[in-house]
Design an enzyme around this catalytic site. Structure first.
Site, PDB file in Angstrom:
ATOM      1  N   GLY A  92       0.672  -1.155  -0.091  1.00 34.95           N
ATOM      2  CA  GLY A  92       0.088   0.190  -0.099  1.00 34.95           C
ATOM      3  C   GLY A  92       0.790   1.355   0.079  1.00 34.95           C
ATOM      4  N   GLN A  97       2.327  10.103   1.483  1.00 32.86           N
ATOM      5  CA  GLN A  97       3.664   9.763   1.764  1.00 32.86           C
ATOM      6  C   GLN A  97       4.766  10.256   0.864  1.00 32.86           C
ATOM      7  OE1 GLN A  97       2.494   5.378   2.435  1.00 32.86           O
ATOM      8  NE2 GLN A  97       4.386   5.391   3.358  1.00 32.86           N
ATOM      9  N   CYS A 119       6.516   0.064   6.821  1.00 29.81           N
ATOM     10  CA  CYS A 119       5.786   1.125   5.995  1.00 29.81           C
ATOM     11  C   CYS A 119       6.964   1.687   5.462  1.00 29.81           C
ATOM     12  CB  CYS A 119       5.374   2.218   7.153  1.00 29.81           C
ATOM     13  SG  CYS A 119       4.653   3.717   6.487  1.00 29.81           S
ATOM     14  N   LEU A 120       6.757   2.044   4.308  1.00 31.95           N
ATOM     15  CA  LEU A 120       7.985   2.783   3.297  1.00 31.95           C
ATOM     16  C   LEU A 120       8.503   4.049   4.170  1.00 31.95           C
ATOM     17  CD1 LEU A 120       6.078   2.588  -0.179  1.00 31.95           C
ATOM     18  CD2 LEU A 120       8.076   1.334   0.688  1.00 31.95           C
ATOM     19  N   HIS A 164      -4.051   0.829   7.804  1.00 30.38           N
ATOM     20  CA  HIS A 164      -3.044   1.520   7.788  1.00 30.38           C
ATOM     21  C   HIS A 164      -2.559   2.646   6.770  1.00 30.38           C
ATOM     22  CE1 HIS A 164       1.724   1.150   7.810  1.00 30.38           C
ATOM     23  NE2 HIS A 164       1.658   2.076   6.827  1.00 30.38           N
ATOM     24  N   GLU A 165      -3.321   2.828   5.469  1.00 33.31           N
ATOM     25  CA  GLU A 165      -3.126   3.876   4.851  1.00 33.31           C
ATOM     26  C   GLU A 165      -3.917   5.106   5.023  1.00 33.31           C
ATOM     27  OE1 GLU A 165      -0.764   3.474   2.814  1.00 33.31           O
ATOM     28  OE2 GLU A 165      -0.374   1.403   2.943  1.00 33.31           O
ATOM     29  N   HIS A 176      -2.516   7.056   7.323  1.00 30.27           N
ATOM     30  CA  HIS A 176      -1.411   8.009   6.780  1.00 30.27           C
ATOM     31  C   HIS A 176      -2.349   9.317   6.576  1.00 30.27           C
ATOM     32  CE1 HIS A 176       2.342   6.275   6.448  1.00 30.27           C
ATOM     33  NE2 HIS A 176       1.745   5.085   5.760  1.00 30.27           N
TER      34      HIS A 176
HETATM   35 NI    NI Z   1       2.722   3.204   5.641  1.00 29.52          NI
END
Ligand code: NI
Length: 174
Positions: A47, A52, A97-98, A139-140, A143
């Site tokens: 995702g 981000q 997470c990125l 999770h997304e 963000h």
């Molecule tokens: Ni993330």
């Protein structure tokens, strides 16, 4: 298309609340193409959220169709203005997470959710998600509200894990 720069903790833009998308135009579609290319860069992430890459609008992409162990999923979804409308059950699971590249963590999420969202053309749909896909979506959406998984750990001492560091030219990243 272009690969966009991923913001990393402690970049303060990751703490901002993203705004609703109101125009479903070519510029939005070009951005979504770039966001998808960025998600797929390197080891593909399940995702990514627009936040981000520093665009504070409510856009996420998830794709749980390529996980190591198959999970129930809807394939690749580009969700604009996603909204979780129902939550059911709780489950502890590991997340990465990125934007937090050096750590993973155990986070409690709802096991099943209902989601309302628009597609890139502005058409509304509803989805029922469970398990890993539900976790990825929660999770997304976090963000978009300026929340990272590290903000949801019950205990940093027991629930935060450093990723293994590999030597240059060594094994693949996890
Ligand atoms: Ni993330």
């Amino acid at each position: 298309m272009a690969i966009l720069e991923i913001l990393k903790l402690p970049d303060s833009r990751l703490k901002e609340i993203a705004e609703e998308v109101t125009s479903f135009d070519d510029e939005l579609h070009r951005f979504i193409d770039d966001l998808e290319e960025t998600r797929l860069d390197g080891p593909a992430a399940v995702g990514i959220a627009a936040t981000q890459v520093g665009r504070l609008q409510r856009i996420v992409i998830i794709d749980c169709s390529n996980t190591r162990k198959p999970v129930p999923n809807h394939g690749r979804l580009v969700l604009v203005n996603p909204e979780i409308t129902e939550w059911d059950g709780f489950e502890l699971g590991r997340e990465g997470c990125l934007s937090v590249p050096d750590y993973t963590g155990n986070v409690i999420r709802a096991e099943k959710i209902k989601v309302k969202a628009m597609d890139p053309a502005g058409l509304a749909s509803e989805y029922e998600m469970e398990g890993f896909e539900a976790r990825a979506l929660q999770h997304e959406v976090d963000h978009l509200d300026g929340i990272l998984f590290v903000d949801r750990l019950v205990s940093r001492r027991t629930d935060l894990f450093q990723r293994k560091v590999y030597r240059k030219g060594g094994a693949q990243k996890t």
